[in-house]
Motif scaffolding. Structure first.
Motif: not given
Length: 189
Positions: A1-2, A10-14, A25-31
């Motif tokens: 996604s954008n 952000l969450v990665a799914r395997a 686990g989730s991580i937060e990314l500041l843009v």
């Protein structure tokens, strides 16, 4: 996604080929794609200033916090000033024209665009109690008009104040009512 401006989670799914899946686990990314913007509130562009001035302004940023505002006078080095959203610093200006630049930096380390203003300390002081090797300030006036004229022409100074009266190092000359000011139109060699 954008990714969007601001905080993105952000969450990665395997997924395995055996129809099992797991999320990380989730991580937060500041843009924050916009650069900080710095503005001057004082002095105004083109101002005729005294030797010692307070330079102040504001800075804004889109998303992330501001971490610093930096100021430069002419080609001197950049200095971190006091404050961020509202900032200020004291600057000493010699006779002549000067360029003052400022920029802000955000918490992501992104520098903003540089904002510029020009000021002048356009009055050169001359007094019988001065010395010709003095810089021509209120506190250290030049002695002769010829020295002042040569210095004014070499440094693009627009006014010369011929003063009389009391002088001391802490208060300088007080030209109010004790002298005249000549503009560039009045001066010729």
């Amino acid at each position: 996604s954008n990714l969007q401006e601001g905080v993105n989670t952000l969450v990665a799914r395997a997924e395995s080929d055996q129809n099992s899946s797991a999320n990380s686990g989730s991580i937060e990314l500041l843009v924050d794609t916009l650069r900080p913007v710095v503005s001057f509130t004082s002095p105004v562009d083109g101002a005729d200033v005294e030797e010692s001035i307070m330079v102040s302004g504001t800075a804004i940023n889109n998303i992330s916090d501001l971490t610093g505002v930096y100021l430069q006078v002419d080609t001197n080095g950049w200095s971190l000033v006091s404050g961020t959203a509202d900032w200020s610093t004291n600057v000493t200006i010699t006779p002549g024209y000067h360029t003052i630049r400022a920029y802000a930096v955000n918490s992501l380390g992104t520098p903003g665009y540089t904002n510029t203003l020009r000021v002048q300390n356009g009055i050169l002081y001359v007094s019988a109690i001065g010395l010709d090797n003095n810089p021509g300030t209120r506190y250290e006036p030049k002695r002769s008009i010829l020295s002042a004229l040569a210095f004014a022409q070499a440094n693009d100074i627009s006014h010369i104040s011929l003063t009389i009266g009391e002088h001391n190092r802490s208060q300088g000359l007080n030209p109010t009512g004790s002298g005249i000011t000549l503009s560039a139109n009045d001066i010729s060699i």
